[in-house]
Design an enzyme around this catalytic site. Sequence first.
Site, PDB file in Angstrom:
ATOM      1  N   GLU A   1       3.803   7.386   2.482  1.00  8.95           N
ATOM      2  CA  GLU A   1       4.324   8.723   2.231  1.00  8.95           C
ATOM      3  C   GLU A   1       5.812   8.709   1.895  1.00  8.95           C
ATOM      4  OE1 GLU A   1       3.224  10.907   5.695  1.00  8.95           O
ATOM      5  OE2 GLU A   1       1.123  11.023   5.090  1.00  8.95           O
TER       6      GLU A   1
ATOM      7  N   HIS B   1       9.419   3.917   0.114  1.00  8.42           N
ATOM      8  CA  HIS B   1       9.443   2.486   0.409  1.00  8.42           C
ATOM      9  C   HIS B   1       8.628   1.705  -0.625  1.00  8.42           C
ATOM     10  CE1 HIS B   1      10.886   0.348   4.071  1.00  8.42           C
ATOM     11  NE2 HIS B   1      10.337  -0.648   3.411  1.00  8.42           N
TER      12      HIS B   1
ATOM     13  N   ILE C   1       0.850  -1.191   0.000  1.00  7.24           N
ATOM     14  CA  ILE C   1       0.000   0.000   0.000  1.00  7.24           C
ATOM     15  C   ILE C   1       0.884   1.240   0.000  1.00  7.24           C
ATOM     16  CG2 ILE C   1      -1.785   1.282   1.256  1.00  7.24           C
ATOM     17  CD1 ILE C   1      -2.870  -1.389   2.222  1.00  7.24           C
TER      18      ILE C   1
HETATM   19  C1  DLZ Z   1       8.351  -2.332   5.352  1.00  6.98           C
HETATM   20  C2  DLZ Z   1       7.112  -2.544   4.552  1.00  6.98           C
HETATM   21  C3  DLZ Z   1       6.199  -1.504   4.355  1.00  6.98           C
HETATM   22  C4  DLZ Z   1       6.430  -0.103   4.867  1.00  6.98           C
HETATM   23  N1  DLZ Z   1       5.055  -1.690   3.676  1.00  6.98           N
HETATM   24  C5  DLZ Z   1       4.798  -2.926   3.176  1.00  6.98           C
HETATM   25  C6  DLZ Z   1       3.588  -3.145   2.457  1.00  6.98           C
HETATM   26  O1  DLZ Z   1       2.721  -2.285   2.291  1.00  6.98           O
HETATM   27  N2  DLZ Z   1       3.397  -4.394   1.946  1.00  6.98           N
HETATM   28  C7  DLZ Z   1       4.312  -5.417   2.103  1.00  6.98           C
HETATM   29  O2  DLZ Z   1       4.072  -6.507   1.588  1.00  6.98           O
HETATM   30  N3  DLZ Z   1       5.442  -5.218   2.801  1.00  6.98           N
HETATM   31  C8  DLZ Z   1       5.700  -4.010   3.349  1.00  6.98           C
HETATM   32  N4  DLZ Z   1       6.835  -3.804   4.054  1.00  6.98           N
HETATM   33  C9  DLZ Z   1       7.723  -4.965   4.341  1.00  6.98           C
HETATM   34  C10 DLZ Z   1       8.718  -5.311   3.205  1.00  6.98           C
HETATM   35  O3  DLZ Z   1       8.065  -5.989   2.138  1.00  6.98           O
HETATM   36  C11 DLZ Z   1       9.836  -6.226   3.750  1.00  6.98           C
HETATM   37  O4  DLZ Z   1       9.262  -7.321   4.416  1.00  6.98           O
HETATM   38  C12 DLZ Z   1      10.755  -5.504   4.697  1.00  6.98           C
HETATM   39  O5  DLZ Z   1      11.287  -4.339   4.103  1.00  6.98           O
HETATM   40  C13 DLZ Z   1      11.942  -6.425   5.132  1.00  6.98           C
HETATM   41  O6  DLZ Z   1      12.722  -6.803   3.984  1.00  6.98           O
END
Ligand code: DLZ
Length: 158
Positions: A94, A97, A91
């Site tokens: 801001e 990432h 998702i």
């Molecule tokens: C860190 C992170 C963030 C901020 N958002 C998501 C997301 O929306 N969906 C998702 O599948 N994973 C997210 N992650 C975790 C990262 O995919 C990952 O697990 C971490 O950066 C560790 O490598």
Amino acid sequence: MATSLKNLSQHSDANIKDISDRRFGIVVSEWNEEVTESLYSGALETLIANGAKRGNIIRKNVPGSFELSLGGQWLAQREDIDAVICLGCVIQGETRHFDFICDAVAHGITEVALKYNKPVIFGVLTPETQQQAFDRAGGKHGNKGDEAAITAIKMLGF
Ligand code: DLZ
């Protein structure tokens, strides 16, 4: 256009060949778990509705979508698995990432598919809001998990 979107959105597709002996790996990201569990249910039900055996479907969880490529590789490298479906939901936040994760998983999944010469399907939602995610995980815009399963099956038919 080779593949119609109409067919991709169907739960069960009459054009699909016999997949009763095919083995599928499904990798599920634990981030946004409510969404990814719905994607998983859609993919699982669609594989079974099209003839796959429950015992021929292997699930693996990974912490987040960034880890889908490696989880996909662990399954794709198995000789007994014919196709892999990677399910996640990133998702938009801001920070950048979102872009890093989406780019990495798209490239990573592509590399795994080409390296192991088998279908590795990109079943990752990249919505702006959680509501948009729910809309595409069994809500008003269907279920991306269903579509990912149909895509895997179609790729096995080529
Ligand atoms: C860190 C992170 C963030 C901020 N958002 C998501 C997301 O929306 N969906 C998702 O599948 N994973 C997210 N992650 C975790 C990262 O995919 C990952 O697990 C971490 O950066 C560790 O490598």
